[in-house]
Design a protein around this motif. Structure first.
Motif, PDB file in Angstrom:
ATOM      1  N   PRO A 106       0.844  -1.199   0.000  1.00  0.00           N
ATOM      2  CA  PRO A 106       0.000   0.000   0.000  1.00  0.00           C
ATOM      3  C   PRO A 106       0.878   1.247   0.000  1.00  0.00           C
ATOM      4  N   LEU A 107       0.727   2.103  -0.968  1.00  0.00           N
ATOM      5  CA  LEU A 107       1.587   3.285  -1.061  1.00  0.00           C
ATOM      6  C   LEU A 107       0.789   4.420  -1.700  1.00  0.00           C
ATOM      7  N   ASP A 108       0.599   5.494  -0.937  1.00  0.00           N
ATOM      8  CA  ASP A 108      -0.091   6.666  -1.474  1.00  0.00           C
ATOM      9  C   ASP A 108       0.931   7.684  -1.939  1.00  0.00           C
ATOM     10  N   CYS A 109       0.600   8.370  -3.028  1.00  0.00           N
ATOM     11  CA  CYS A 109       1.523   9.351  -3.611  1.00  0.00           C
ATOM     12  C   CYS A 109       0.898  10.737  -3.594  1.00  0.00           C
ATOM     13  N   PHE A 110       1.643  11.708  -3.098  1.00  0.00           N
ATOM     14  CA  PHE A 110       1.191  13.106  -3.045  1.00  0.00           C
ATOM     15  C   PHE A 110       2.184  13.959  -3.824  1.00  0.00           C
ATOM     16  N   VAL A 111       1.676  14.852  -4.666  1.00  0.00           N
ATOM     17  CA  VAL A 111       2.586  15.700  -5.435  1.00  0.00           C
ATOM     18  C   VAL A 111       2.178  17.161  -5.355  1.00  0.00           C
ATOM     19  N   LEU A 112       3.170  18.021  -5.206  1.00  0.00           N
ATOM     20  CA  LEU A 112       2.956  19.471  -5.207  1.00  0.00           C
ATOM     21  C   LEU A 112       3.519  20.034  -6.502  1.00  0.00           C
ATOM     22  N   ILE A 113       2.704  20.785  -7.212  1.00  0.00           N
ATOM     23  CA  ILE A 113       3.173  21.359  -8.470  1.00  0.00           C
ATOM     24  C   ILE A 113       2.901  22.865  -8.482  1.00  0.00           C
ATOM     25  N   PRO A 114       3.741  23.622  -9.192  1.00  0.00           N
ATOM     26  CA  PRO A 114       3.500  25.062  -9.293  1.00  0.00           C
ATOM     27  C   PRO A 114       2.254  25.330 -10.151  1.00  0.00           C
ATOM     28  N   ALA A 115       1.261  25.994  -9.570  1.00  0.00           N
ATOM     29  CA  ALA A 115      -0.017  26.215 -10.255  1.00  0.00           C
ATOM     30  C   ALA A 115       0.205  26.902 -11.601  1.00  0.00           C
ATOM     31  N   GLY A 116      -0.347  26.321 -12.642  1.00  0.00           N
ATOM     32  CA  GLY A 116      -0.339  26.974 -13.951  1.00  0.00           C
ATOM     33  C   GLY A 116       0.903  26.730 -14.785  1.00  0.00           C
ATOM     34  N   TYR A 117       1.881  25.996 -14.270  1.00  0.00           N
ATOM     35  CA  TYR A 117       3.144  25.853 -15.000  1.00  0.00           C
ATOM     36  C   TYR A 117       3.504  24.405 -15.304  1.00  0.00           C
ATOM     37  N   VAL A 118       2.509  23.535 -15.296  1.00  0.00           N
ATOM     38  CA  VAL A 118       2.815  22.137 -15.601  1.00  0.00           C
ATOM     39  C   VAL A 118       2.098  21.754 -16.891  1.00  0.00           C
ATOM     40  N   ALA A 119       2.868  21.177 -17.834  1.00  0.00           N
ATOM     41  CA  ALA A 119       2.290  20.788 -19.125  1.00  0.00           C
ATOM     42  C   ALA A 119       1.163  19.779 -18.885  1.00  0.00           C
ATOM     43  N   LEU A 120       0.109  19.912 -19.682  1.00  0.00           N
ATOM     44  CA  LEU A 120      -1.115  19.131 -19.467  1.00  0.00           C
ATOM     45  C   LEU A 120      -0.862  17.621 -19.484  1.00  0.00           C
ATOM     46  N   GLY A 121       0.001  17.176 -20.385  1.00  0.00           N
ATOM     47  CA  GLY A 121       0.283  15.739 -20.473  1.00  0.00           C
ATOM     48  C   GLY A 121       0.802  15.191 -19.154  1.00  0.00           C
ATOM     49  N   LYS A 122       1.632  15.961 -18.481  1.00  0.00           N
ATOM     50  CA  LYS A 122       2.248  15.501 -17.225  1.00  0.00           C
ATOM     51  C   LYS A 122       1.224  15.497 -16.094  1.00  0.00           C
ATOM     52  N   LEU A 123       0.452  16.561 -16.019  1.00  0.00           N
ATOM     53  CA  LEU A 123      -0.573  16.681 -14.977  1.00  0.00           C
ATOM     54  C   LEU A 123      -1.578  15.541 -15.101  1.00  0.00           C
ATOM     55  N   SER A 124      -2.004  15.271 -16.321  1.00  0.00           N
ATOM     56  CA  SER A 124      -3.007  14.223 -16.523  1.00  0.00           C
ATOM     57  C   SER A 124      -2.422  12.856 -16.162  1.00  0.00           C
ATOM     58  N   GLN A 125      -1.146  12.647 -16.407  1.00  0.00           N
ATOM     59  CA  GLN A 125      -0.517  11.376 -16.016  1.00  0.00           C
ATOM     60  C   GLN A 125      -0.587  11.187 -14.503  1.00  0.00           C
ATOM     61  N   ALA A 126      -0.145  12.197 -13.757  1.00  0.00           N
ATOM     62  CA  ALA A 126      -0.134  12.069 -12.293  1.00  0.00           C
ATOM     63  C   ALA A 126      -1.534  11.737 -11.794  1.00  0.00           C
ATOM     64  N   MET A 127      -2.539  12.350 -12.410  1.00  0.00           N
ATOM     65  CA  MET A 127      -3.911  12.154 -11.936  1.00  0.00           C
ATOM     66  C   MET A 127      -4.424  10.748 -12.251  1.00  0.00           C
ATOM     67  N   ILE A 128      -4.209  10.293 -13.475  1.00  0.00           N
ATOM     68  CA  ILE A 128      -4.764   8.986 -13.828  1.00  0.00           C
ATOM     69  C   ILE A 128      -4.030   7.856 -13.117  1.00  0.00           C
ATOM     70  N   TYR A 129      -2.770   8.072 -12.731  1.00  0.00           N
ATOM     71  CA  TYR A 129      -2.046   7.051 -11.952  1.00  0.00           C
ATOM     72  C   TYR A 129      -2.474   7.075 -10.477  1.00  0.00           C
ATOM     73  N   GLY A 130      -3.376   7.987 -10.133  1.00  0.00           N
ATOM     74  CA  GLY A 130      -3.959   7.936  -8.793  1.00  0.00           C
ATOM     75  C   GLY A 130      -3.239   8.734  -7.729  1.00  0.00           C
ATOM     76  N   ALA A 131      -2.389   9.677  -8.133  1.00  0.00           N
ATOM     77  CA  ALA A 131      -1.740  10.518  -7.123  1.00  0.00           C
ATOM     78  C   ALA A 131      -2.697  11.614  -6.676  1.00  0.00           C
TER      79      ALA A 131
END
Ligand SMILES: *Cc1c(COP(=O)(O)O)cnc(C)c1O
Length: 357
Positions: A106-131
């Protein structure tokens, strides 16, 4: 059968039989010749290769470090991991946490990103992988300070490149280059953001190539708007189109300088225009892809060769750190959108006319 980058080079990794290896079969990326870029350098007899790190499972080299960081976190029983990210680290951390869960940890992942400065492809990856993705009103450096503090105060493992296992895992790319070429290249050109990767490559070459004079010169390139190492001071408000290297206070600053000095290399800057020109050349003239920040390596090679810093007959490897599909917006902005948006009548003769027949 290939079992991922840790088990390919276990003698250089801090793992043993008890370490649960959390792998997505990262590594073993292609080293491809770039004849057009070689010609553009105007250096006699030069050979240029691109290391296609965008071919890793989540589309960036971060996977090489993340397989180690997550394996070691799971080994010591961590239940939560956290990172700050310009995008790719978050995608990678999220994916490896998912892989750990698949293997029963069991491992939960939390990520902090600078608002507005992350390319959409990367943001969507983090989300669909369940972070759990938290956008913070600040830049990467602010986010990194927060996660460092949290990992000291709470039971949560930090998987940024200040985690030594990240750097250790990322060394495998240097081993692969030496294996593919049968020797180290003369120059390694690489984008520099938080400076973990240049640190890892240099450590990798030192592991693998015992003769110091047979190691490459490390040529690191920062974006001109985010070039603290070049300027010699922290950049409070870093700005660049290459969001993956939009970092004003690199965590591995001192190690990057050591890599530069020990290898008799350079750390220089390239402008966004130079980066975008190289980005177009990599796509349009070589047929390969990368994200904008990755093109800093090729832009840097072209700049260094203009300045006479590359000697004839050299072998040069440029690291393309991330996959071009992560940032479709920049690709569109660099293209003729007016032409792409125009529509035509569904008529063979009309289309033939447009094709110039
Ligand atoms: C993380 C990253 C970089 C910068 O690497 P550092 O280790 O932070 O210097 C460059 N390009 C891409 C695509 C990245 O994801």
């Amino acid at each position: 059968m290939y079992q991922g980058s840790i088990l390919k080079y276990p003698q250089f990794m801090s793992v043993n039989n008890q370490t649960p290896i959390i792998s997505l079969m990262e590594g073993r990326t292609l080293l491809v010749p770039a004849p057009h870029i070689a010609k553009l350098t105007k250096v006699n007899g030069i050979k240029v290769y691109l290391k296609m790190e965008g071919l890793n499972p989540t589309g960036s080299f971060k996977d090489r470090g993340m397989t180690m960081a997550v394996s070691k976190a799971v080994e010591k029983g961590a239940k939560k991991i956290i990172c700050a990210s310009t995008g790719n680290t978050s995608a990678s951390a999220a994916a490896y946490a998912a892989r750990a869960r698949a293997l029963g940890y069991p491992l939960d992942c939390f990520v902090l990103i600078p608002a507005g400065y992350v390319a959409l492809g990367k943001l969507s990856q983090a989300m669909i992988y369940g972070a759990k993705v938290l956008q913070v009103e600040g830049n990467f450096d602010d986010a990194l300070n927060i996660v460092k503090e949290l990992s000291l105060q709470y039971p949560i493992d930090l998987v940024n490149s200040v985690n030594p296992f990240r750097i250790e895992g990322q060394k495998t790319a240097a081993y692969e280059i030496c294996d593919d070429l049968g020797a180290a290249p003369d120059y390694l050109c690489i984008p520099v953001g938080n400076a973990g990767n240049i640190t890892a490559y240099w450590a990798g070459f030192k592991d693998y190539i015992k003769n110091p004079s047979a190691r490459p010169k490390m040529f690191g390139f920062q974006a001109a708007g985010a070039a603290p190492i070049v300027r010699g001071h922290i950049v409070e408000k870093p700005e660049t189109i290459g969001t993956a290297i939009r970092i004003g206070n690199p965590a591995s600053w001192k190690f990057a300088e050591a890599a530069r000095d020990e290898s008799k290399g350079i750390i220089d800057e390239v402008t966004d225009d130079e980066m975008l020109e190289a980005y177009r050349i990599i796509h349009d003239c070589e047929g390969f892809n990368c994200e904008p920040a990755s093109a800093a390596s090729v832009a840097g090679l072209l700049k260094a060769s203009r300045q006479g810093k590359i000697i004839p007959e050299s072998t040069v490897v440029c690291i393309l750190t991330g996959n071009g599909l992560k940032d479709p917006k920049t690709a569109m902005d660099q293209s003729d959108m007016a032409a792409a948006e125009k529509t035509y009548k569904a008529d063979e003769n009309v289309i033939a006319g447009v094709l110039g027949f």
